[in-house]
Design a protein around this motif. Structure first.
Motif, PDB file in Angstrom:
ATOM      1  N   UNK A  89       0.862  -1.185   0.000  1.00 57.98           N
ATOM      2  CA  UNK A  89       0.000   0.000   0.000  1.00 57.98           C
ATOM      3  C   UNK A  89       0.893   1.227   0.000  1.00 57.98           C
ATOM      4  N   UNK A  90       0.699   2.121  -0.952  1.00 55.10           N
ATOM      5  CA  UNK A  90       1.501   3.343  -1.028  1.00 55.10           C
ATOM      6  C   UNK A  90       0.610   4.469  -1.537  1.00 55.10           C
ATOM      7  N   UNK A  91       0.470   5.534  -0.735  1.00 52.79           N
ATOM      8  CA  UNK A  91      -0.400   6.649  -1.127  1.00 52.79           C
ATOM      9  C   UNK A  91       0.168   7.960  -0.629  1.00 52.79           C
ATOM     10  N   UNK A  92      -0.064   8.997  -1.418  1.00 50.36           N
ATOM     11  CA  UNK A  92       0.053  10.371  -0.969  1.00 50.36           C
ATOM     12  C   UNK A  92      -1.370  10.899  -0.962  1.00 50.36           C
ATOM     13  N   UNK A  93      -1.816  11.421   0.170  1.00 52.11           N
ATOM     14  CA  UNK A  93      -3.192  11.903   0.303  1.00 52.11           C
ATOM     15  C   UNK A  93      -3.188  13.378   0.666  1.00 52.11           C
ATOM     16  N   UNK A  94      -3.914  14.162  -0.111  1.00 53.37           N
ATOM     17  CA  UNK A  94      -4.048  15.592   0.135  1.00 53.37           C
ATOM     18  C   UNK A  94      -5.488  15.856   0.561  1.00 53.37           C
ATOM     19  N   UNK A  95      -5.646  16.645   1.614  1.00 52.32           N
ATOM     20  CA  UNK A  95      -6.963  16.971   2.180  1.00 52.32           C
ATOM     21  C   UNK A  95      -7.807  15.713   2.432  1.00 52.32           C
ATOM     22  N   UNK A  96      -7.220  14.687   3.069  1.00 51.18           N
ATOM     23  CA  UNK A  96      -7.984  13.454   3.294  1.00 51.18           C
ATOM     24  C   UNK A  96      -9.040  13.632   4.381  1.00 51.18           C
ATOM     25  N   UNK A  97     -10.152  12.938   4.212  1.00 44.51           N
ATOM     26  CA  UNK A  97     -11.140  12.911   5.287  1.00 44.51           C
ATOM     27  C   UNK A  97     -11.874  11.584   5.261  1.00 44.51           C
ATOM     28  N   UNK A  98     -12.173  11.114   6.455  1.00 49.24           N
ATOM     29  CA  UNK A  98     -12.910   9.856   6.594  1.00 49.24           C
ATOM     30  C   UNK A  98     -14.387  10.191   6.453  1.00 49.24           C
ATOM     31  N   UNK A 143     -10.217  10.832  -5.086  1.00 47.66           N
ATOM     32  CA  UNK A 143     -10.349   9.391  -4.844  1.00 47.66           C
ATOM     33  C   UNK A 143     -11.273   9.160  -3.654  1.00 47.66           C
ATOM     34  N   UNK A 144     -11.981   8.048  -3.717  1.00 49.43           N
ATOM     35  CA  UNK A 144     -12.773   7.568  -2.579  1.00 49.43           C
ATOM     36  C   UNK A 144     -12.403   6.100  -2.450  1.00 49.43           C
ATOM     37  N   UNK A 145     -11.838   5.737  -1.307  1.00 51.12           N
ATOM     38  CA  UNK A 145     -11.263   4.406  -1.171  1.00 51.12           C
ATOM     39  C   UNK A 145     -11.664   3.781   0.157  1.00 51.12           C
ATOM     40  N   UNK A 146     -12.021   2.497   0.094  1.00 51.43           N
ATOM     41  CA  UNK A 146     -12.329   1.746   1.319  1.00 51.43           C
ATOM     42  C   UNK A 146     -11.083   1.019   1.771  1.00 51.43           C
ATOM     43  N   UNK A 147     -10.763   1.173   3.053  1.00 51.51           N
ATOM     44  CA  UNK A 147      -9.556   0.552   3.611  1.00 51.51           C
ATOM     45  C   UNK A 147      -9.934  -0.286   4.821  1.00 51.51           C
ATOM     46  N   UNK A 148      -9.140  -1.319   5.047  1.00 54.17           N
ATOM     47  CA  UNK A 148      -9.303  -2.152   6.229  1.00 54.17           C
ATOM     48  C   UNK A 148      -7.937  -2.616   6.685  1.00 54.17           C
ATOM     49  N   UNK A 149      -7.863  -3.169   7.881  1.00 51.20           N
ATOM     50  CA  UNK A 149      -6.603  -3.699   8.382  1.00 51.20           C
ATOM     51  C   UNK A 149      -5.564  -2.616   8.594  1.00 51.20           C
ATOM     52  N   UNK A 150      -4.294  -2.971   8.341  1.00 52.87           N
ATOM     53  CA  UNK A 150      -3.199  -2.049   8.624  1.00 52.87           C
ATOM     54  C   UNK A 150      -3.292  -0.741   7.828  1.00 52.87           C
ATOM     55  N   UNK A 151      -3.610  -0.757   6.522  1.00 52.02           N
ATOM     56  CA  UNK A 151      -3.748   0.533   5.832  1.00 52.02           C
ATOM     57  C   UNK A 151      -4.768   1.458   6.501  1.00 52.02           C
ATOM     58  N   UNK A 152      -5.883   0.911   6.968  1.00 55.03           N
ATOM     59  CA  UNK A 152      -6.905   1.733   7.640  1.00 55.03           C
ATOM     60  C   UNK A 152      -6.363   2.322   8.940  1.00 55.03           C
ATOM     61  N   UNK A 153      -5.629   1.521   9.701  1.00 58.38           N
ATOM     62  CA  UNK A 153      -5.067   1.997  10.970  1.00 58.38           C
ATOM     63  C   UNK A 153      -4.056   3.116  10.721  1.00 58.38           C
ATOM     64  N   UNK A 154      -3.153   2.910   9.759  1.00 62.30           N
ATOM     65  CA  UNK A 154      -2.114   3.902   9.491  1.00 62.30           C
ATOM     66  C   UNK A 154      -2.731   5.210   8.997  1.00 62.30           C
ATOM     67  N   UNK A 155      -3.703   5.123   8.090  1.00 60.10           N
ATOM     68  CA  UNK A 155      -4.336   6.346   7.572  1.00 60.10           C
ATOM     69  C   UNK A 155      -5.055   7.086   8.706  1.00 60.10           C
ATOM     70  N   UNK A 156      -5.721   6.366   9.605  1.00 64.27           N
ATOM     71  CA  UNK A 156      -6.380   7.031  10.744  1.00 64.27           C
ATOM     72  C   UNK A 156      -5.350   7.726  11.637  1.00 64.27           C
ATOM     73  N   UNK A 157      -4.215   7.081  11.875  1.00 65.07           N
ATOM     74  CA  UNK A 157      -3.146   7.671  12.697  1.00 65.07           C
ATOM     75  C   UNK A 157      -2.663   8.980  12.055  1.00 65.07           C
ATOM     76  N   UNK A 158      -2.450   8.950  10.737  1.00 63.13           N
ATOM     77  CA  UNK A 158      -1.930  10.143  10.052  1.00 63.13           C
ATOM     78  C   UNK A 158      -2.976  11.248   9.953  1.00 63.13           C
ATOM     79  N   UNK A 159      -4.240  10.896   9.727  1.00 61.38           N
ATOM     80  CA  UNK A 159      -5.300  11.918   9.706  1.00 61.38           C
ATOM     81  C   UNK A 159      -5.417  12.563  11.084  1.00 61.38           C
ATOM     82  N   UNK A 160      -5.212  11.777  12.148  1.00 57.70           N
ATOM     83  CA  UNK A 160      -5.184  12.362  13.494  1.00 57.70           C
ATOM     84  C   UNK A 160      -4.148  13.488  13.563  1.00 57.70           C
ATOM     85  N   UNK A 161      -2.958  13.264  12.969  1.00 59.41           N
ATOM     86  CA  UNK A 161      -1.929  14.317  12.983  1.00 59.41           C
ATOM     87  C   UNK A 161      -2.439  15.603  12.331  1.00 59.41           C
ATOM     88  N   UNK A 162      -3.274  15.466  11.310  1.00 63.87           N
ATOM     89  CA  UNK A 162      -3.796  16.655  10.620  1.00 63.87           C
ATOM     90  C   UNK A 162      -4.810  17.397  11.486  1.00 63.87           C
TER      91      UNK A 162
END
Length: 190
Positions: A89-98, A143-162
């Motif tokens: 899994x490799x992404x650069x996300x700009x203005x991400x929101x859950x 993009x609109x993407x459904x994530x689960x498992x480790x990618x979902x956890x990591x993205x939530x951690x990084x969105x928290x930083x924002x």
């Protein structure tokens, strides 16, 4: 090249700010920063480069961690298959929101760490098991993407930083090692 010296540590005020939305079209500075964040993660997971430059391994990093208060993050999970050069899994996300998430929660079995935190912090960090995230890529594509498992956890951690949230804010201060009811530990039933 971003090194550990560029990463601000807990206590720095930028880590507690809500990051600014990134404007389009993207500036060259933002594009360069996005690529440097992703390259840092790739370098940090390469044993030789990491040792040479004293990099701590990371799977995600957000712009506020390099003292840029912008809604920008990078995630890089190398493949579990040692024969593959392609990342899992490799992404650069700009203005991400859950935009939606599961009720069911999950957590990592050994807790979470953070490049901006130099100490061990024990405790389970509850995260949504599945999320749907909307973001824009470097080309301005939505993009609109459904994530689960480790990618979902990591993205939530990084969105928290924002949003000025540190992972340990989510640990139960009364009982950090108690698993909340109904939570799945990642890897135990996935």
């Amino acid at each position: 090249m971003i090194t550990m010296n560029d990463i601000i540590r807990e206590g720095h005020p930028t880590l507690r700010k809500i990051a600014e939305k990134v404007d389009f079209p993207l500036s060259e500075d933002i594009k360069q920063l996005a690529n440097e964040l992703l390259q840092f993660l790739i370098n940090s997971q390469d044993p030789e480069i990491a040792e040479e430059y004293e990099l701590r391994a990371g799977v995600g990093i957000a712009a506020p961690q390099v003292n840029v208060s912008s809604q920008l993050l990078a995630v890089y999970l190398s493949s579990a298959d040692e024969e593959s050069d392609e990342p899992e899994f490799s992404r650069i996300m700009i203005n991400p929101r859950i935009v939606s998430h599961s009720v069911q929660q999950t957590c990592l079995p050994d807790g979470e760490g953070c490049l901006s935190v130099d100490r061990e912090i024990e405790g389970f960090v509850p995260r949504h098991k599945r999320i749907t995230v909307e973001y824009v890529d470097l080309d301005g594509e939505k993009h609109k993407e459904r994530l689960r498992g480790l990618p979902a956890i990591v993205v939530q951690h990084e969105i928290d930083h924002l949003n000025g949230v540190m992972f340990y804010d989510r640990i139960d201060p009364e009982n950090p090692l108690a698993l909340p009811d109904g939570i799945d530990v990642l890897g135990s039933g996935e």
